[in-house]
Design an enzyme around this catalytic site. Structure first.
Site, PDB file in Angstrom:
ATOM      1  CE  LYS A  37      -3.939   2.227   0.413  1.00  0.00           C
ATOM      2  NZ  LYS A  37      -4.874   1.935   1.519  1.00  0.00           N
ATOM      3  CB  SER A  74       0.738   8.212  -0.400  1.00  0.00           C
ATOM      4  OG  SER A  74       0.753   8.054   0.998  1.00  0.00           O
ATOM      5  CB  THR A 109      -2.466  11.558  -1.355  1.00  0.00           C
ATOM      6  OG1 THR A 109      -1.911  10.383  -1.964  1.00  0.00           O
ATOM      7  CG2 THR A 109      -3.337  12.275  -2.355  1.00  0.00           C
ATOM      8  CB  ALA A 110      -2.365  14.356   3.486  1.00  0.00           C
ATOM      9  CG  HIS A 125      -5.039   7.626   9.165  1.00  0.00           C
ATOM     10  ND1 HIS A 125      -5.318   7.166   7.901  1.00  0.00           N
ATOM     11  CD2 HIS A 125      -3.677   7.565   9.285  1.00  0.00           C
ATOM     12  CE1 HIS A 125      -4.194   6.816   7.289  1.00  0.00           C
ATOM     13  NE2 HIS A 125      -3.193   7.062   8.105  1.00  0.00           N
TER      14      HIS A 125
END
Length: 281
Positions: free
Chosen positions: A57, A59, A112-113, A151
């Protein structure tokens, strides 16, 4: 003879939900033998850049920078409407542009944030990268002015008496009319087409098992959650596990192309950087 796969997944509830079946041997692994590590997504990003993992996983910000070596699998992604990170403030009524030298916390250089903050607040404030779970406590102590929260922060910021500046996902949606791609399961091209198809099938089967056995996933999610209630755990699942987690499809692929284009236009990634391919179909 089995094919070994070194897999990294995040400890986020949506991922431990999606991979519960694989973690607990509930599905056929199609001749693949998995060694699985769980960690924060920014640590997964860093390990991928270091060459670790056959699949992990990541981003989508990191994924774009790794597109020459890796592609995204069709299942397992977090992508959608209303799923974006929140820009929170320690004090009400202020924005980064209003405060010269604003102290801004982000949850990892290649998340990505962070990419979204750079897209919509370019050159605003002094950005510092910290572990996502440290952001809201730092805002409460007024050790920072703003924080990009992911989150559980999306669900608990009111309880922490913090102030929402904006939903970066909503800003993305208004600007692009596209679902927001947050993260997905990357796999190395060198695995080859046959192994990639098997791996994509295993991930899809694990997602489908979780959706069909929702309550069974709770112990797995609890094991890796940060003191979150069952209500918050399933709020994660309901928000981030959707039709595009089952399969990115054409809409998901177009959303990734849009993220690539916006990142190149903003000079966040190099202009020669290729967009992401979907592997394992």
């Amino acid at each position: 003879m089995t094919t070994p796969i070194h897999l990294g997944i995040s400890t986020c509830p949506n991922d431990t939900f999606a991979f519960h079946a694989l973690l607990t041997d509930r599905i056929d692994t199609r001749g693949l033998s998995f060694r699985i590590e769980l960690m924060d997504v920014q640590e997964l990003n860093t390990r991928l850049f270091a060459g670790d993992f056959d699949a992990a996983k990541a981003s989508f910000h990191a994924a774009l920078l790794l597109s020459d070596q890796m592609g995204v699998l069709p299942a397992g992604s977090a992508l959608g409407f209303g799923v974006g990170p929140l820009l929170l403030a320690a004090q009400p009524g202020i924005r980064p542009a209003d405060l010269p030298g604003a102290r801004v916390l982000c949850p990892g250089e290649h998340t990505t944030a962070t990419l979204l903050y750079k897209l919509f607040h370019p050159q605003q404030g002094v950005v510092r990268q910290v572990v996502f779970s440290d952001i809201m406590p730092a805002l409460q102590r007024e050790e920072a002015d703003f924080g990009v929260c992911i989150h559980e922060g999306r669900f608990t910021w009111r309880e922490q008496k913090l102030h929402r500046v904006e939903d970066l996902g909503s800003v993305w949606e208004s600007a692009t009319h596209s679902p927001l791609p947050l993260g997905g399961i990357l796999a190395r091209r060198r695995l080859g087409d046959d192994t990639l198809r098997k791996l994509a099938g295993v991930v899809r089967d694990s997602v489908e098992y979780g959706l069909a056995h929702r309550d069974e996933t709770l112990p797995t999610m609890r094991r890796h959650a940060q003191e979150q209630t069952d209500e918050v755990l399933f709020a994660h699942v309901d928000l981030y596990v959707n039709q595009w987690t089952r399969d990115l499809g054409e809409t998901g692929h177009k959303a990734l192309d849009m993220l690539h284009r916006k990142a190149v236009e903003a000079r966040v990634i190099p202009p020669g950087n290729a967009s992401l391919d979907v592997l394992g179909r």
